[in-house]
Design a protein around this motif. Structure first.
Motif, PDB file in Angstrom:
ATOM      1  N   LEU A  60    -118.052 -72.526  19.665  1.00 18.94           N
ATOM      2  CA  LEU A  60    -116.748 -72.017  20.103  1.00 18.94           C
ATOM      3  C   LEU A  60    -116.699 -70.500  20.012  1.00 18.94           C
ATOM      4  O   LEU A  60    -116.114 -69.827  20.875  1.00 18.94           O
ATOM      5  CB  LEU A  60    -115.639 -72.638  19.251  1.00 18.94           C
ATOM      6  CG  LEU A  60    -115.342 -74.113  19.519  1.00 18.94           C
ATOM      7  CD1 LEU A  60    -114.492 -74.695  18.400  1.00 18.94           C
ATOM      8  CD2 LEU A  60    -114.634 -74.295  20.860  1.00 18.94           C
ATOM      9  N   ALA A  61    -117.324 -69.942  18.969  1.00 14.01           N
ATOM     10  CA  ALA A  61    -117.331 -68.489  18.803  1.00 14.01           C
ATOM     11  C   ALA A  61    -118.118 -67.812  19.922  1.00 14.01           C
ATOM     12  O   ALA A  61    -117.683 -66.783  20.461  1.00 14.01           O
ATOM     13  CB  ALA A  61    -117.906 -68.127  17.437  1.00 14.01           C
ATOM     14  N   VAL A  62    -119.276 -68.361  20.275  1.00 11.66           N
ATOM     15  CA  VAL A  62    -120.044 -67.787  21.382  1.00 11.66           C
ATOM     16  C   VAL A  62    -119.243 -67.856  22.677  1.00 11.66           C
ATOM     17  O   VAL A  62    -119.153 -66.877  23.430  1.00 11.66           O
ATOM     18  CB  VAL A  62    -121.393 -68.516  21.551  1.00 11.66           C
ATOM     19  CG1 VAL A  62    -122.105 -68.037  22.816  1.00 11.66           C
ATOM     20  CG2 VAL A  62    -122.283 -68.282  20.338  1.00 11.66           C
ATOM     21  N   ALA A 174    -110.774 -78.542  20.224  1.00 14.47           N
ATOM     22  CA  ALA A 174    -111.112 -77.346  21.009  1.00 14.47           C
ATOM     23  C   ALA A 174    -112.491 -77.477  21.638  1.00 14.47           C
ATOM     24  O   ALA A 174    -112.698 -77.097  22.800  1.00 14.47           O
ATOM     25  CB  ALA A 174    -111.049 -76.107  20.119  1.00 14.47           C
ATOM     26  N   TRP A 175    -113.439 -78.038  20.888  1.00  9.66           N
ATOM     27  CA  TRP A 175    -114.781 -78.212  21.428  1.00  9.66           C
ATOM     28  C   TRP A 175    -114.756 -79.196  22.598  1.00  9.66           C
ATOM     29  O   TRP A 175    -115.373 -78.946  23.642  1.00  9.66           O
ATOM     30  CB  TRP A 175    -115.730 -78.702  20.324  1.00  9.66           C
ATOM     31  CG  TRP A 175    -117.163 -78.708  20.736  1.00  9.66           C
ATOM     32  CD1 TRP A 175    -118.089 -77.710  20.548  1.00  9.66           C
ATOM     33  CD2 TRP A 175    -117.849 -79.760  21.443  1.00  9.66           C
ATOM     34  NE1 TRP A 175    -119.287 -78.080  21.087  1.00  9.66           N
ATOM     35  CE2 TRP A 175    -119.177 -79.332  21.644  1.00  9.66           C
ATOM     36  CE3 TRP A 175    -117.464 -81.007  21.911  1.00  9.66           C
ATOM     37  CZ2 TRP A 175    -120.111 -80.109  22.292  1.00  9.66           C
ATOM     38  CZ3 TRP A 175    -118.397 -81.789  22.574  1.00  9.66           C
ATOM     39  CH2 TRP A 175    -119.704 -81.337  22.766  1.00  9.66           C
ATOM     40  N   LEU A 176    -114.062 -80.305  22.455  1.00 10.35           N
ATOM     41  CA  LEU A 176    -113.994 -81.296  23.524  1.00 10.35           C
ATOM     42  C   LEU A 176    -113.338 -80.730  24.780  1.00 10.35           C
ATOM     43  O   LEU A 176    -113.697 -81.111  25.899  1.00 10.35           O
ATOM     44  CB  LEU A 176    -113.243 -82.534  23.044  1.00 10.35           C
ATOM     45  CG  LEU A 176    -114.005 -83.447  22.077  1.00 10.35           C
ATOM     46  CD1 LEU A 176    -113.082 -84.525  21.526  1.00 10.35           C
ATOM     47  CD2 LEU A 176    -115.213 -84.073  22.766  1.00 10.35           C
ATOM     48  N   ALA A 177    -112.385 -79.825  24.606  1.00 12.83           N
ATOM     49  CA  ALA A 177    -111.724 -79.215  25.766  1.00 12.83           C
ATOM     50  C   ALA A 177    -112.687 -78.349  26.570  1.00 12.83           C
ATOM     51  O   ALA A 177    -112.426 -78.059  27.741  1.00 12.83           O
ATOM     52  CB  ALA A 177    -110.538 -78.374  25.301  1.00 12.83           C
ATOM     53  N   ARG A 178    -113.800 -77.964  25.960  1.00  9.89           N
ATOM     54  CA  ARG A 178    -114.794 -77.120  26.620  1.00  9.89           C
ATOM     55  C   ARG A 178    -116.118 -77.856  26.851  1.00  9.89           C
ATOM     56  O   ARG A 178    -117.097 -77.247  27.271  1.00  9.89           O
ATOM     57  CB  ARG A 178    -115.049 -75.871  25.759  1.00  9.89           C
ATOM     58  CG  ARG A 178    -113.811 -74.993  25.568  1.00  9.89           C
ATOM     59  CD  ARG A 178    -113.974 -74.103  24.345  1.00  9.89           C
ATOM     60  NE  ARG A 178    -112.887 -73.163  24.158  1.00  9.89           N
ATOM     61  CZ  ARG A 178    -111.698 -73.472  23.639  1.00  9.89           C
ATOM     62  NH1 ARG A 178    -111.454 -74.730  23.248  1.00  9.89           N
ATOM     63  NH2 ARG A 178    -110.760 -72.561  23.500  1.00  9.89           N
ATOM     64  N   ALA A 179    -116.164 -79.149  26.571  1.00  3.87           N
ATOM     65  CA  ALA A 179    -117.415 -79.907  26.584  1.00  3.87           C
ATOM     66  C   ALA A 179    -117.952 -80.124  27.993  1.00  3.87           C
ATOM     67  O   ALA A 179    -117.203 -80.463  28.911  1.00  3.87           O
ATOM     68  CB  ALA A 179    -117.224 -81.256  25.894  1.00  3.87           C
TER      69      ALA A 179
END
Length: 229
Positions: A60-62, A174-179
């Protein structure tokens, strides 16, 4: 890791040049000049399961650091368990290594490589793996390692604070929203075992959830390949 006992707080170490980089499972990690290679050293609370969650924090940070430096136009996605994609190619890889005894982790090194300027020789890429891409090659934008480091450190500190305050659930959501490929058919490979199914998400530990011919399966560690990629 040799520096860990003398460090009292989180410490970023950036390499101007890395000549013996490695990725997951001991694979070679090529690092052409101009790219980003850095490690964050932490003294985390808890054991291996808690430490493993930092892989999602780092991804997420990257993602957010690239957005902060380049704006909303790059098409970014996160690939389980530890890659950041740009326009469908591999932009960044993340590797966690810990030292400790028993169920305790005394030091955790989070290594992050980002192809800012160039890509490694494609001959070094594993068959069926996603092709590597660079930020400059895909967007035309030039970002230096010195610009990336503070943006990445700021984004990591923000997501780390969210995990401290809210646990893993906000990180997971948050990770799943960008997966990448959520809801699609993918293949997970662990050693000689291959499991193909619909990518349903990740559970509270960060393990992959697939639904296939054998029903719902939870896979804690694997290499992921996209069907038809």
């Amino acid at each position: 890791m040799r520096s860990a006992p003398g460090l009292t707080g989180p410490t970023w170490i950036m390499a101007r040049r890395q000549t013996a980089g490695r990725g997951r499972r001991g694979r070679a990690w090529a690092d052409p000049p101009g790219n980003f290679a850095a490690t964050l050293l932490l003294h985390p609370q808890g054991g291996p399961a808690e430490a493993a969650r930092y892989s999602f924090v780092a991804a997420l940070a990257v993602h957010d650091a690239v957005r902060a430096l380049c704006g909303p136009h790059p098409i970014l996605a996160l690939k389980w368990p530890n890659d950041v994609l740009l326009n469908g190619g591999k932009l960044s890889g993340i590797l966690l290594e810990g030292v400790g005894s028993g169920s305790s982790i005394q030091a955790l090194a989070i290594g992050i490589g980002i192809n800012l300027l160039t890509v490694p020789d494609t001959l070094s890429v594993e068959p069926d793996a996603l092709h590597p891409v660079s930020l400059q090659g895909e967007t035309g934008l030039t970002v230096t390692p010195d610009e990336m480091l503070p943006a990445l450190a700021t984004a990591f500190a923000d997501w780390q604070a969210r995990m401290k305050d809210g646990g893993f659930d906000p990180i997971r959501r948050a990770w799943l929203a960008r997966a990448a490929r959520l809801g699609d058919t993918i293949t997970a490979r662990t050693g000689a075992t291959r499991t193909t199914g619909r990518f349903e998400g990740i559970d509270d530990s960060g393990a992959l959830i697939l639904t296939g011919p054998r029903g719902r399966q939870v896979i804690p560690a694997a290499d992921i390949f996209f069907t038809g990629a």
